[in-house]
Write an enzyme that holds these catalytic residues in place. Sequence first.
Site, PDB file in Angstrom:
ATOM      1  N   LYS A 167       6.370   5.065  -6.063  1.00  0.00           N
ATOM      2  CA  LYS A 167       6.795   6.381  -5.584  1.00  0.00           C
ATOM      3  C   LYS A 167       7.178   7.313  -6.739  1.00  0.00           C
ATOM      4  O   LYS A 167       7.815   6.901  -7.697  1.00  0.00           O
ATOM      5  CB  LYS A 167       7.996   6.177  -4.658  1.00  0.00           C
ATOM      6  CG  LYS A 167       8.612   7.431  -4.056  1.00  0.00           C
ATOM      7  CD  LYS A 167       7.620   8.340  -3.366  1.00  0.00           C
ATOM      8  CE  LYS A 167       6.837   7.637  -2.284  1.00  0.00           C
ATOM      9  NZ  LYS A 167       5.624   8.431  -1.881  1.00  0.00           N
ATOM     10  N   ASP A 208       3.374   0.306  -5.403  1.00  0.00           N
ATOM     11  CA  ASP A 208       2.238   0.613  -4.530  1.00  0.00           C
ATOM     12  C   ASP A 208       0.952   0.005  -5.070  1.00  0.00           C
ATOM     13  O   ASP A 208       0.035  -0.317  -4.304  1.00  0.00           O
ATOM     14  CB  ASP A 208       2.099   2.108  -4.330  1.00  0.00           C
ATOM     15  CG  ASP A 208       3.216   2.620  -3.433  1.00  0.00           C
ATOM     16  OD1 ASP A 208       4.314   2.867  -3.958  1.00  0.00           O
ATOM     17  OD2 ASP A 208       3.018   2.699  -2.211  1.00  0.00           O
ATOM     18  N   GLN A 210      12.693   9.133   1.413  1.00  0.00           N
ATOM     19  CA  GLN A 210      12.726   7.758   1.916  1.00  0.00           C
ATOM     20  C   GLN A 210      14.035   7.053   1.577  1.00  0.00           C
ATOM     21  O   GLN A 210      14.469   6.164   2.308  1.00  0.00           O
ATOM     22  CB  GLN A 210      11.548   6.942   1.360  1.00  0.00           C
ATOM     23  CG  GLN A 210      10.174   7.381   1.843  1.00  0.00           C
ATOM     24  CD  GLN A 210       9.550   8.402   0.921  1.00  0.00           C
ATOM     25  OE1 GLN A 210      10.237   9.087   0.156  1.00  0.00           O
ATOM     26  NE2 GLN A 210       8.234   8.542   0.982  1.00  0.00           N
ATOM     27  N   ARG A 250       4.940   3.551   6.369  1.00  0.00           N
ATOM     28  CA  ARG A 250       4.667   3.751   4.942  1.00  0.00           C
ATOM     29  C   ARG A 250       5.243   2.564   4.189  1.00  0.00           C
ATOM     30  O   ARG A 250       5.933   1.728   4.764  1.00  0.00           O
ATOM     31  CB  ARG A 250       5.187   5.081   4.411  1.00  0.00           C
ATOM     32  CG  ARG A 250       6.327   5.703   5.085  1.00  0.00           C
ATOM     33  CD  ARG A 250       7.597   4.894   5.003  1.00  0.00           C
ATOM     34  NE  ARG A 250       7.918   4.550   3.623  1.00  0.00           N
ATOM     35  CZ  ARG A 250       8.725   3.582   3.254  1.00  0.00           C
ATOM     36  NH1 ARG A 250       9.309   2.808   4.149  1.00  0.00           N
ATOM     37  NH2 ARG A 250       8.974   3.337   1.991  1.00  0.00           N
ATOM     38  N   GLY A 251       4.982   2.531   2.877  1.00  0.00           N
ATOM     39  CA  GLY A 251       5.362   1.356   2.098  1.00  0.00           C
ATOM     40  C   GLY A 251       4.148   0.464   1.985  1.00  0.00           C
ATOM     41  O   GLY A 251       3.537   0.127   3.004  1.00  0.00           O
TER      42      GLY A 251
END
Lengths: 344, 344
Positions: free
Chosen positions: B247, B236, B195, B45-46
């Site tokens: 996020k 993102d 996270q 992810r990221g």
Amino acid sequence: MLRTLYWTKKGVIMLDQRLLPGRAVYRRFTGYRDVADAIKKLVVRGAPAIGVAAAMGAALGAIKVKAKDADGFKKKFKKVLDLLASTRPTAVNLFWAIERMRRVADSSGNATAGEIKKRLVKEARKIYAEDIRINKLMGGHGSRLIKNNSTVLTHCNAGALATAGYGTALGVIRGAVDRGKKIRVFADETRPVLQGARLTAWELKQDKIDCILITDNMAGSMMQKGLIDCVVVGADRIAANGDVANKIGTYPVAVLAKAHNIPFYVAAPLSTIDMKIKHGNGIPIEERDSTEVTHIRGKRIAPAGIKVRNPAFDVTPNRLVTAIITEKGVVRAPYGRNIRRLFS
Amino acid sequence: MLRTLYWTKKGVIMLDQRLLPGRAVYRRFTGYRDVADAIKKLVVRGAPAIGVAAAMGAALGAIKVKAKDADGFKKKFKKVLDLLASTRPTAVNLFWAIERMRRVADSSGNATAGEIKKRLVKEARKIYAEDIRINKLMGGHGSRLIKNNSTVLTHCNAGALATAGYGTALGVIRGAVDRGKKIRVFADETRPVLQGARLTAWELKQDKIDCILITDNMAGSMMQKGLIDCVVVGADRIAANGDVANKIGTYPVAVLAKAHNIPFYVAAPLSTIDMKIKHGNGIPIEERDSTEVTHIRGKRIAPAGIKVRNPAFDVTPNRLVTAIITEKGVVRAPYGRNIRRLFS
């Protein structure tokens, strides 16, 4: 009505809130040390409920004191009160309830130890009954601030579970619902102890009040989308100037509410207002064990050895508070003057 | 250096981030469907890491395509790209990387299917290497904004684990540390997927960078106490006007930073900027499964049947962004004009 804690001849019965929402287990407490431990370990929590529990704990302690005379009783009873007072530092209702119990003992005149014990039990039961009555009064006053068909955001649990019954913030919501209004609630989950996810969501679901659970960091986004009409929270201690100490995460909600022009209401009984403390920065803030942050329901979620901060409360300055809802009515700025008037 | 994902002749190796911080397990992926699934399920992810994973997934898919000629190859390769593009909607690096892979295939002239496959593998590895280089450039530019002996708040994980390596927001922190500055980091745990607690805390601890973990709702209190000097987060997707999707929970941090006059920096490569989207409200926001909110690490924390919202991202309007740190330098308002210049 959901029972959070109550007095019986055989001891204090408390719902063990640590096990919710998975299981609703009632436990009996027969000694004041056990009650003190239950307050510390969050079997019971929420400022008004802590006050009631402490009063009942004091009554349990009083009953078991062995003393020849009233003076001997008072000496031993002081130790009971001191232990109960050492459990949690922020919720002022704890000290308020203990003070009431102390005064009953101190103003007992020529009463015997046995008579004082009876009066203390009576006082504890009175504090319990008063709390429910006060919450319903708050619900009535507060309900006028909540529009029909509106959506209320709440943080933590200031519900029946945080009081003897009915709730403070959730009491206001119940007050609106009881008066026929259609209300939807967004509940912040309220890390680290998850009182929103575990208790508020459970309590509202029991009462069939429409509830949507979000993580704490989603509240801003819901406000940005125009989904929140007002915020109602409880309080653990309110300073004389109207600054509000409440569950960690309340202050950011207040800042966000201000940024979105959303009213931010605090529902709390007069017993939560500490006239001896002028400003919020004088309120002692409890820092709890780091494992509350590093573990959730017993499972580790962070690397071992990581440093943690865990303040259990934060302080919302009075300028962010639209109104404080009390059993004596709704108070607005200037808070210093208007709060003083409540007590006169 | 911590390896998040990398290419080998036998497949793509990815650190399974779902198991962190408990276990650091590397898994091998040999098919593009498995890579798509890994992106969906947050093995990786990221935004930048998702881009690299998608490129490598496309290369894996390309290798296995059976086609008589280049045209047949391109037809089948399109299906590979379409599946990878359907995994997650918000991070634009995914679409950016897929577009780069598509262009390599489309501009292959008279090359054979075999030659195109080789070029696609080369392109995926190039995207990987570029990402690390870009992050180090951002780290250099961004480090100048971070004062010695300062405390940085970050949200989610925009670190080595969110990229091919070094990180975007944590790359800026690493850039400052690599230049001899003493930096302390507050890491928001970042519910629902944690996270911050699981990845950022772990990553910074590995690098011996001073890190304090807090729950998301404590950031406001830390700012109020004067403990935070600046905020650095990743992104993102950034709209052409500088609005930032990141996020969930980033927007409230930005509002709080503004309320406390704390600089709010966003670190992101140009591949995160979507010039086709004018404003943040045009950015698609992924809503993920409700169990991410009702359960933590497999344990239920909320009553069964409770309603939930679970947007994975929120949008921070450009007026709350002090500066955007890119590999081409630091951009400030007016963002529309200054972002356009980055691409010319």
